[in-house]
Design a protein around this motif. Structure first.
Motif, PDB file in Angstrom:
ATOM      1  N   GLN A 192     -53.247  34.852  -4.863  1.00 29.23           N
ATOM      2  CA  GLN A 192     -53.493  35.027  -3.420  1.00 29.23           C
ATOM      3  C   GLN A 192     -52.162  35.068  -2.666  1.00 29.23           C
ATOM      4  OE1 GLN A 192     -55.645  33.317   0.621  1.00 29.23           O
ATOM      5  NE2 GLN A 192     -56.031  32.136  -1.219  1.00 29.23           N
ATOM      6  N   ALA A 193     -51.265  34.164  -3.016  1.00 28.58           N
ATOM      7  CA  ALA A 193     -49.962  34.126  -2.347  1.00 28.58           C
ATOM      8  C   ALA A 193     -49.174  35.410  -2.624  1.00 28.58           C
ATOM      9  CB  ALA A 193     -49.169  32.909  -2.824  1.00 28.58           C
ATOM     10  N   SER A 196     -50.248  38.227  -0.412  1.00 35.32           N
ATOM     11  CA  SER A 196     -49.683  38.049   0.926  1.00 35.32           C
ATOM     12  C   SER A 196     -48.193  38.409   0.927  1.00 35.32           C
ATOM     13  CB  SER A 196     -49.917  36.591   1.340  1.00 35.32           C
ATOM     14  OG  SER A 196     -49.112  36.237   2.412  1.00 35.32           O
ATOM     15  N   ARG A 197     -47.506  38.028  -0.148  1.00 32.47           N
ATOM     16  CA  ARG A 197     -46.073  38.318  -0.303  1.00 32.47           C
ATOM     17  C   ARG A 197     -45.810  39.822  -0.262  1.00 32.47           C
ATOM     18  NH1 ARG A 197     -41.052  38.734   0.016  1.00 32.47           N
ATOM     19  NH2 ARG A 197     -39.626  37.440  -1.174  1.00 32.47           N
ATOM     20  N   ALA A 208     -48.546  44.315   8.595  1.00 34.88           N
ATOM     21  CA  ALA A 208     -48.987  43.060   9.211  1.00 34.88           C
ATOM     22  C   ALA A 208     -50.476  43.121   9.550  1.00 34.88           C
ATOM     23  CB  ALA A 208     -48.164  42.761  10.469  1.00 34.88           C
ATOM     24  N   SER A 211     -52.338  42.744   6.407  1.00 33.14           N
ATOM     25  CA  SER A 211     -52.307  41.362   5.935  1.00 33.14           C
ATOM     26  C   SER A 211     -53.334  40.516   6.682  1.00 33.14           C
ATOM     27  CB  SER A 211     -50.897  40.808   6.124  1.00 33.14           C
ATOM     28  OG  SER A 211     -50.806  39.508   5.625  1.00 33.14           O
ATOM     29  N   ALA A 212     -53.417  40.710   7.992  1.00 29.81           N
ATOM     30  CA  ALA A 212     -54.393  39.962   8.799  1.00 29.81           C
ATOM     31  C   ALA A 212     -55.811  40.288   8.348  1.00 29.81           C
ATOM     32  CB  ALA A 212     -54.206  40.293  10.274  1.00 29.81           C
ATOM     33  N   ALA A 215     -56.585  38.742   4.976  1.00 32.71           N
ATOM     34  CA  ALA A 215     -56.801  37.294   5.097  1.00 32.71           C
ATOM     35  C   ALA A 215     -58.209  37.017   5.623  1.00 32.71           C
ATOM     36  CB  ALA A 215     -55.750  36.675   6.015  1.00 32.71           C
ATOM     37  N   ASP A 216     -58.645  37.787   6.626  1.00 32.50           N
ATOM     38  CA  ASP A 216     -60.007  37.617   7.133  1.00 32.50           C
ATOM     39  C   ASP A 216     -61.032  37.856   6.028  1.00 32.50           C
ATOM     40  OD1 ASP A 216     -59.120  37.024   9.644  1.00 32.50           O
ATOM     41  OD2 ASP A 216     -59.416  39.037  10.458  1.00 32.50           O
ATOM     42  N   VAL A 218     -60.563  37.425   2.800  1.00 31.93           N
ATOM     43  CA  VAL A 218     -60.558  36.294   1.859  1.00 31.93           C
ATOM     44  C   VAL A 218     -61.419  35.156   2.410  1.00 31.93           C
ATOM     45  CG1 VAL A 218     -59.140  34.459   0.867  1.00 31.93           C
ATOM     46  CG2 VAL A 218     -58.352  36.832   0.781  1.00 31.93           C
ATOM     47  N   ILE A 219     -61.283  34.891   3.700  1.00 36.36           N
ATOM     48  CA  ILE A 219     -62.081  33.827   4.305  1.00 36.36           C
ATOM     49  C   ILE A 219     -63.570  34.161   4.176  1.00 36.36           C
ATOM     50  CG2 ILE A 219     -62.637  32.727   6.516  1.00 36.36           C
ATOM     51  CD1 ILE A 219     -59.559  33.038   7.162  1.00 36.36           C
ATOM     52  N   CYS A 222     -64.699  33.592   0.587  1.00 36.72           N
ATOM     53  CA  CYS A 222     -64.880  32.153   0.321  1.00 36.72           C
ATOM     54  C   CYS A 222     -66.209  31.679   0.905  1.00 36.72           C
ATOM     55  CB  CYS A 222     -63.735  31.342   0.927  1.00 36.72           C
ATOM     56  SG  CYS A 222     -62.142  31.649   0.142  1.00 36.72           S
TER      57      CYS A 222
END
Lengths: 405, 405
Positions: A192-193, A196-197, A208, A211-212, A215-216, A218-219, A222
């Motif tokens: 996951q990191a 993002s990297r 960017a 990436s945002a 991330a949404d 991934v949430i 989960c």
């Protein structure tokens, strides 16, 4: 548009040993993980094809060729990224991606069909006009996003396999069974990191925002996995169809949608088109899940790699079952009663299966799958009005849901 | 610089019941988690202070006031971020941060001292000249980075507690014991994604570089936790001091270093200063870990909240133990023999403890801690040559290592 195809999904040919199954899995026993595993999140390995059947279907060769091209570009970039990981974490990741065996010796095992990277690159290309130099340049520029999406997908697989106690993945022992649960969770965290990297270091103007959005996603993934775990623990009568659909959308649809959205972002699409691309991927993902659930119940065990009725024996609240339970019919009530009983060897799974069908679960799922594919096509035409440019995405959606039409 | 202080660390006052322990933990039993847990990664809760003793030490009130100010700014932003999470994931996160009890009722439990956010904001302020309008503006601008760092820290805590089977954290039941292992892993995954989300959406010019650096740090944290798990499984004679130091640097130093580095990035520092800030945080983190390991062996059980000798009974390869085992002395060989034996109730932990001391483990750890603090001070003077501007970071380093001087 010329590529809108009828949303007819296979029906009546899914009898347990029937020949009409539209999927041609190569998966031997074990390809599906434990009997309690939900086949969400991985359309590409859930029902793999490989014996060459069905190659005469219109979009099949196109999708296969496209996936092959994508792998040629994405896989080296993916492995370069993985090789940046330190020591043991790299070893676990390389094992998971089929580059090393349990002892660290180099192997070349299949690492999935790269459906999601293909969606990223194909969406980028489509938004830049489809096949042609501009489309190819857009796809090339989107490779970091494609790798980030594939890393994200594999981070969730590493974690889900631990949670679901799945022992096989892509015909190999899952990472946690080889390296331990902690090691597999940590390798997932690192992937996951790493995703993002890759986006953070990419100078592309869209990185960017991508990436945002990832991330949404991934949430949402989960939350979907969390909802799934919770749903399986609840009593049959307490689960609504809406909940199961929402869970499937979060677990399966979200990342397919994000893949398309990231491709669009990298091609400079405006927010409205990005939203339409996201919706296209989500709806195609839901269609996949509905069909996959149907095959889990009525598919040929020789092809699914799972014993007949395994989903019922595990009391899986798959979409057809959830619809049957919520149908308000006598058959639905009968099913709820059967589902409430402790699973026992030799129990009458045939009666259960008939109850799902009588309660309308099978018909509902077929209709829903057709409806979701129709919505996917509608969103695609909004995102990419030019049919020629949309061709690749259409072929991928077809490939993912693998319908007979 | 006026703030370079002697690196004298407490020695000879750490006898098991001695009064000279420089730490004043409030932690009751359970504050440390299970006896097998390594106290890395959380200087702020590992040996908490709170009874007001030691307030006469020079940098103590400054650090306390600074931490209070930081919390006032960071905590609301952190909770706003957490409240963006969906459904059950949000509930688990709010529980973990002490905002809800196990039933979802609102509470206000301590959520840690926010050392890392304080390092971010203080580093940003220091690079902008320290106290004054410019420093304050730099700190304010760095709040998203501070929140991202704190979310990252808590993601690792959620996962580590599952892996280490720790049952208490900040005097409360760990999330996995309340919501289950899968739920805690998923909540951790979501916090990692949320950290990435905050940086991705932050328009600050440094946000992408900060995101890349934080991702690298997460990968290092994972490698550190993985190395720790592997180290604890190996035989006493097979572990080198260098390995244990590297592991402690990855598990504890990396995120303290990244916190300082992110603050520097947000204040527009050049790469050389960012590197020096990172090294400052890392070395202070290692000094903390060395002192914490010393206290784990010779600290007052009434203050550590752990029974005397718990680390030895658990065969923890803490830094003084690793040094003793690798000393090549007769006492080291004796210790290796004792460590190789299966732990048994009533075993002679006093003899073990004496062997660590005789083999030089205690002296080595004290010297190392002093050395690491000296290196931290050196790096700080390179990153922030103006002593007044460096004051806050110095106070925080003092607070983290809590020395007598």
């Amino acid at each position: 548009m010329s590529h809108v195809i009828t949303t007819q999904v296979p029906h009546g040919t899914h009898d347990a040993q029937g020949p009409g199954d539209p999927h041609d899995p190569q998966g031997g026993p074990g390809a599906q993980g434990g009997p309690g595993a939900r086949d969400t999140r991985d359309p590409e390995t859930a029902r793999p094809t490989g014996d060459g059947r069905g190659r005469d279907r219109p979009d099949e060769p196109e999708a296969a060729a496209l996936l092959e091209r994508v792998k040629t570009v994405v896989e080296p970039a993916l492995l370069r990224a993985v090789d940046r990981l330190p020591g043991q974490i790299r070893r676990i990741a390389r094992y998971h991606f089929g580059r090393e065996d349990a002892h660290g010796a180099p192997i070349e095992a299949p690492a999935g069909k790269a459906i999601r990277p293909a969606l990223v690159l194909t969406a980028a290309s489509a938004l830049a006009g489809g096949p042609g130099p501009a489309g190819e340049a857009a796809a090339r520029a989107a490779v970091p996003a494609a790798v980030a999406v594939e890393l994200t997908h594999n981070f969730t697989l590493l974690h889900d396999d631990v949670m679901d106690r799945d022992t096989t993945r892509r015909h190999r022992a899952t990472a946690w069974t080889v390296f331990g649960e902690s090691a597999a969770v940590l390798a997932g965290d690192a992937l996951q990191a790493l995703a993002s990297r890759l986006l953070a270091e990419d100078p592309h103007a869209a990185s960017a925002r991508a990436s945002a959005r990832l991330a949404d996603c991934v949430i949402e993934l989960c939350a979907g996995q969390q909802a799934d775990t919770a749903l399986e623990r609840r009593r049959p009568g307490e689960v609504t169809v809406e909940e199961v659909l929402a869970m499937a959308e979060a677990k399966t649809g979200a990342l397919l949608g994000a893949s398309c959205a990231l491709g669009g972002l990298y091609a400079g699409a405006d927010e409205e088109r990005v939203r339409a691309l996201d919706a296209f991927g989500r709806q195609a993902g839901l269609a996949f899940q509905l069909i996959d659930d149907l095959i889990g119940l009525w598919g040929d065990p020789r092809r699914t790699g799972k014993p007949a009725g395994a989903d019922l024996a595990a009391r899986k609240k798959s979409l057809p079952v959830a619809a049957a339970l919520a149908s308000g019919t006598p058959a639905g009530a009968r099913l709820a009663e059967l589902y409430a009983a402790e699973p026992a060897p030799g129990e009458d799974l045939e009666t259960m299966l008939r109850a799902v069908e009588e309660a309308g679960g099978r018909d509902w799922a077929h209709a829903q799958a057709a409806d979701r594919m129709a919505r996917a096509m509608h969103e695609l035409s909004r995102a990419v009005p030019d049919p020629e440019a949309a061709d690749g995405l259409l072929a991928l959606a077809e490939f993912v849901t693998r319908r007979t039409s």
